[in-house]
Motif scaffolding. Sequence first.
Motif, mmCIF file in Angstrom:
data_model
loop_
_atom_site.group_PDB
_atom_site.id
_atom_site.type_symbol
_atom_site.label_atom_id
_atom_site.label_comp_id
_atom_site.label_asym_id
_atom_site.label_seq_id
_atom_site.Cartn_x
_atom_site.Cartn_y
_atom_site.Cartn_z
ATOM 1 N N TYR A 163 0.827 -1.204 0.000
ATOM 2 C CA TYR A 163 0.000 0.000 0.000
ATOM 3 C C TYR A 163 0.861 1.254 0.000
ATOM 4 O O TYR A 163 1.904 1.302 0.652
ATOM 5 C CB TYR A 163 -0.903 0.022 1.239
ATOM 6 C CG TYR A 163 -1.921 -1.087 1.243
ATOM 7 C CD1 TYR A 163 -3.202 -0.885 0.729
ATOM 8 C CD2 TYR A 163 -1.587 -2.350 1.733
ATOM 9 C CE1 TYR A 163 -4.138 -1.901 0.717
ATOM 10 C CE2 TYR A 163 -2.520 -3.380 1.711
ATOM 11 C CZ TYR A 163 -3.788 -3.161 1.214
ATOM 12 O OH TYR A 163 -4.707 -4.180 1.194
ATOM 13 N N TRP A 164 0.393 2.251 -0.748
ATOM 14 C CA TRP A 164 0.968 3.598 -0.612
ATOM 15 C C TRP A 164 0.006 4.414 0.231
ATOM 16 O O TRP A 164 -1.198 4.179 0.251
ATOM 17 C CB TRP A 164 1.233 4.245 -1.961
ATOM 18 C CG TRP A 164 0.080 4.298 -2.933
ATOM 19 C CD1 TRP A 164 -0.172 3.436 -3.967
ATOM 20 C CD2 TRP A 164 -0.959 5.284 -2.978
ATOM 21 N NE1 TRP A 164 -1.304 3.822 -4.649
ATOM 22 C CE2 TRP A 164 -1.813 4.947 -4.062
ATOM 23 C CE3 TRP A 164 -1.247 6.427 -2.225
ATOM 24 C CZ2 TRP A 164 -2.937 5.697 -4.402
ATOM 25 C CZ3 TRP A 164 -2.380 7.176 -2.555
ATOM 26 C CH2 TRP A 164 -3.198 6.807 -3.632
ATOM 27 N N LEU A 165 0.546 5.381 0.960
ATOM 28 C CA LEU A 165 -0.246 6.161 1.899
ATOM 29 C C LEU A 165 -0.156 7.643 1.594
ATOM 30 O O LEU A 165 0.916 8.156 1.255
ATOM 31 C CB LEU A 165 0.233 5.917 3.335
ATOM 32 C CG LEU A 165 0.187 4.488 3.860
ATOM 33 C CD1 LEU A 165 0.748 4.427 5.276
ATOM 34 C CD2 LEU A 165 -1.234 3.944 3.827
ATOM 35 N N LEU A 166 -1.288 8.316 1.754
ATOM 36 C CA LEU A 166 -1.374 9.763 1.578
ATOM 37 C C LEU A 166 -1.873 10.365 2.883
ATOM 38 O O LEU A 166 -2.851 9.880 3.468
ATOM 39 C CB LEU A 166 -2.336 10.102 0.437
ATOM 40 C CG LEU A 166 -2.710 11.575 0.257
ATOM 41 C CD1 LEU A 166 -1.480 12.403 -0.110
ATOM 42 C CD2 LEU A 166 -3.800 11.723 -0.809
ATOM 43 N N PHE A 167 -1.203 11.428 3.343
ATOM 44 C CA PHE A 167 -1.583 12.122 4.576
ATOM 45 C C PHE A 167 -2.003 13.539 4.204
ATOM 46 O O PHE A 167 -1.192 14.341 3.743
ATOM 47 C CB PHE A 167 -0.401 12.161 5.549
ATOM 48 C CG PHE A 167 0.075 10.792 5.960
ATOM 49 C CD1 PHE A 167 -0.353 10.216 7.146
ATOM 50 C CD2 PHE A 167 0.961 10.087 5.153
ATOM 51 C CE1 PHE A 167 0.083 8.954 7.518
ATOM 52 C CE2 PHE A 167 1.405 8.819 5.516
ATOM 53 C CZ PHE A 167 0.957 8.253 6.708
ATOM 54 N N GLU A 168 -3.292 13.830 4.417
ATOM 55 C CA GLU A 168 -3.852 15.131 4.022
ATOM 56 C C GLU A 168 -4.398 15.870 5.235
ATOM 57 O O GLU A 168 -5.237 15.340 5.970
ATOM 58 C CB GLU A 168 -4.990 14.936 3.028
ATOM 59 C CG GLU A 168 -4.571 14.389 1.677
ATOM 60 C CD GLU A 168 -5.779 14.206 0.789
ATOM 61 O OE1 GLU A 168 -5.955 15.035 -0.137
ATOM 62 O OE2 GLU A 168 -6.551 13.263 1.015
ATOM 63 N N ASP A 169 -3.940 17.073 5.412
ATOM 64 C CA ASP A 169 -4.532 17.959 6.411
ATOM 65 C C ASP A 169 -5.931 18.342 5.945
ATOM 66 O O ASP A 169 -6.161 18.538 4.753
ATOM 67 C CB ASP A 169 -3.646 19.205 6.534
ATOM 68 C CG ASP A 169 -4.252 20.249 7.456
ATOM 69 O OD1 ASP A 169 -4.738 19.866 8.533
ATOM 70 O OD2 ASP A 169 -4.242 21.433 7.077
ATOM 71 N N TYR A 170 -6.877 18.398 6.878
ATOM 72 C CA TYR A 170 -8.208 18.870 6.493
ATOM 73 C C TYR A 170 -8.787 19.740 7.594
ATOM 74 O O TYR A 170 -8.426 19.611 8.766
ATOM 75 C CB TYR A 170 -9.144 17.710 6.155
ATOM 76 C CG TYR A 170 -9.550 16.826 7.318
ATOM 77 C CD1 TYR A 170 -10.719 17.083 8.039
ATOM 78 C CD2 TYR A 170 -8.797 15.718 7.676
ATOM 79 C CE1 TYR A 170 -11.105 16.268 9.087
ATOM 80 C CE2 TYR A 170 -9.181 14.899 8.725
ATOM 81 C CZ TYR A 170 -10.341 15.170 9.423
ATOM 82 O OH TYR A 170 -10.716 14.368 10.458
ATOM 83 N N ASP A 184 3.864 6.320 -6.570
ATOM 84 C CA ASP A 184 5.271 6.079 -6.890
ATOM 85 C C ASP A 184 6.185 6.246 -5.674
ATOM 86 O O ASP A 184 7.402 6.158 -5.796
ATOM 87 C CB ASP A 184 5.731 7.037 -7.994
ATOM 88 C CG ASP A 184 5.028 6.762 -9.314
ATOM 89 O OD1 ASP A 184 4.684 5.588 -9.558
ATOM 90 O OD2 ASP A 184 4.815 7.721 -10.084
ATOM 91 N N GLY A 185 5.572 6.473 -4.500
ATOM 92 C CA GLY A 185 6.378 6.684 -3.303
ATOM 93 C C GLY A 185 6.669 5.394 -2.543
ATOM 94 O O GLY A 185 6.490 4.282 -3.048
ATOM 95 N N THR A 186 7.134 5.554 -1.305
ATOM 96 C CA THR A 186 7.474 4.417 -0.451
ATOM 97 C C THR A 186 6.215 3.616 -0.122
ATOM 98 O O THR A 186 5.174 4.179 0.205
ATOM 99 C CB THR A 186 8.127 4.890 0.853
ATOM 100 O OG1 THR A 186 9.260 5.711 0.528
ATOM 101 C CG2 THR A 186 8.582 3.718 1.691
ATOM 102 N N LYS A 187 6.301 2.293 -0.202
ATOM 103 C CA LYS A 187 5.164 1.417 0.042
ATOM 104 C C LYS A 187 5.239 0.795 1.440
ATOM 105 O O LYS A 187 6.307 0.719 2.055
ATOM 106 C CB LYS A 187 5.115 0.294 -0.998
ATOM 107 C CG LYS A 187 5.156 0.751 -2.443
ATOM 108 C CD LYS A 187 3.946 1.563 -2.828
ATOM 109 C CE LYS A 187 3.821 1.715 -4.343
ATOM 110 N NZ LYS A 187 4.990 2.354 -4.969
ATOM 111 N N VAL A 188 4.078 0.366 1.917
ATOM 112 C CA VAL A 188 3.970 -0.331 3.200
ATOM 113 C C VAL A 188 3.435 -1.729 2.919
ATOM 114 O O VAL A 188 2.396 -1.877 2.266
ATOM 115 C CB VAL A 188 3.027 0.408 4.163
ATOM 116 C CG1 VAL A 188 2.881 -0.366 5.472
ATOM 117 C CG2 VAL A 188 3.524 1.820 4.432
ATOM 118 N N GLN A 189 4.128 -2.746 3.411
ATOM 119 C CA GLN A 189 3.694 -4.126 3.226
ATOM 120 C C GLN A 189 2.750 -4.522 4.357
ATOM 121 O O GLN A 189 3.068 -4.349 5.535
ATOM 122 C CB GLN A 189 4.891 -5.084 3.202
ATOM 123 C CG GLN A 189 4.519 -6.541 2.994
ATOM 124 C CD GLN A 189 3.871 -6.790 1.634
ATOM 125 O OE1 GLN A 189 4.336 -6.277 0.606
ATOM 126 N NE2 GLN A 189 2.795 -7.567 1.626
#
Length: 234
Positions: free
Chosen positions: A174-181, A209-214
């Motif tokens: 999985y790739w992860l996105l962290f968004e301020d809201y 295309d960033g770092t993935k988490v297994q």
Amino acid sequence: MTARTRRTLAAGVLAASAMLTIVPMAPTSADTATIRVNGTISDRAGYPLAGVNVLVVRADHEDSDFESTTTDWAGRFVTPRIPVDAGMEYELVVTDPTGHHQTAYSRGFAATPANRTQNVRMDIAGIIRGKVTTKDGDIVRPARHVLVTANNSISVGTSSLGAFSLGGLPTGTYWLLFEDYDEDGTRPGTHFESICYDNIPRPVGNCADGTKVQVTAGKVTTINPQVLDDPIEP
């Protein structure tokens, strides 16, 4: 009343009837009915699952604002009575609020008495956990309003301590996105720029295309702390 009087009244009634327009009665609602769905939710080993949410939806996922229900200690459930349409297929959507099981779906079924019992089994899921902070100059705080999204499909918000637990994930990468809201739900927010996992500034688009988490089903993966440290200029 004389026979002549009776004949006169009868003739008047017949004449009046001839002037009436007969309006057919609306058919009874044979195509619309209500139904309750019941059954048992269990894991793949057959053990019942308590406290999971069960929702009936239309198979085409339109107009499916039915009330959900929760399984009891034995994994049993009975849905509220819901309006159904003849000829339409329905299905169950089962979610585990703890995140330890993957969201499960029943097969589509017609809303008939023969199909009112639906049993569903759930697969074990993996969980990603971690903490997020914000940094503005020398001020570091727990990130209370950050949305964490995996593979652009499953999301969860951080707690008041900046912690998150993203569950229901099948084994995979999985790739992860962290968004301020903002507190009103505006996303992205107006405070900090979004980042990808490993504290990488978000490129245009997503973080694929960033770092993935297994992730492995049945296990908790704890990631490194993430920091939103690029304030958006007002």
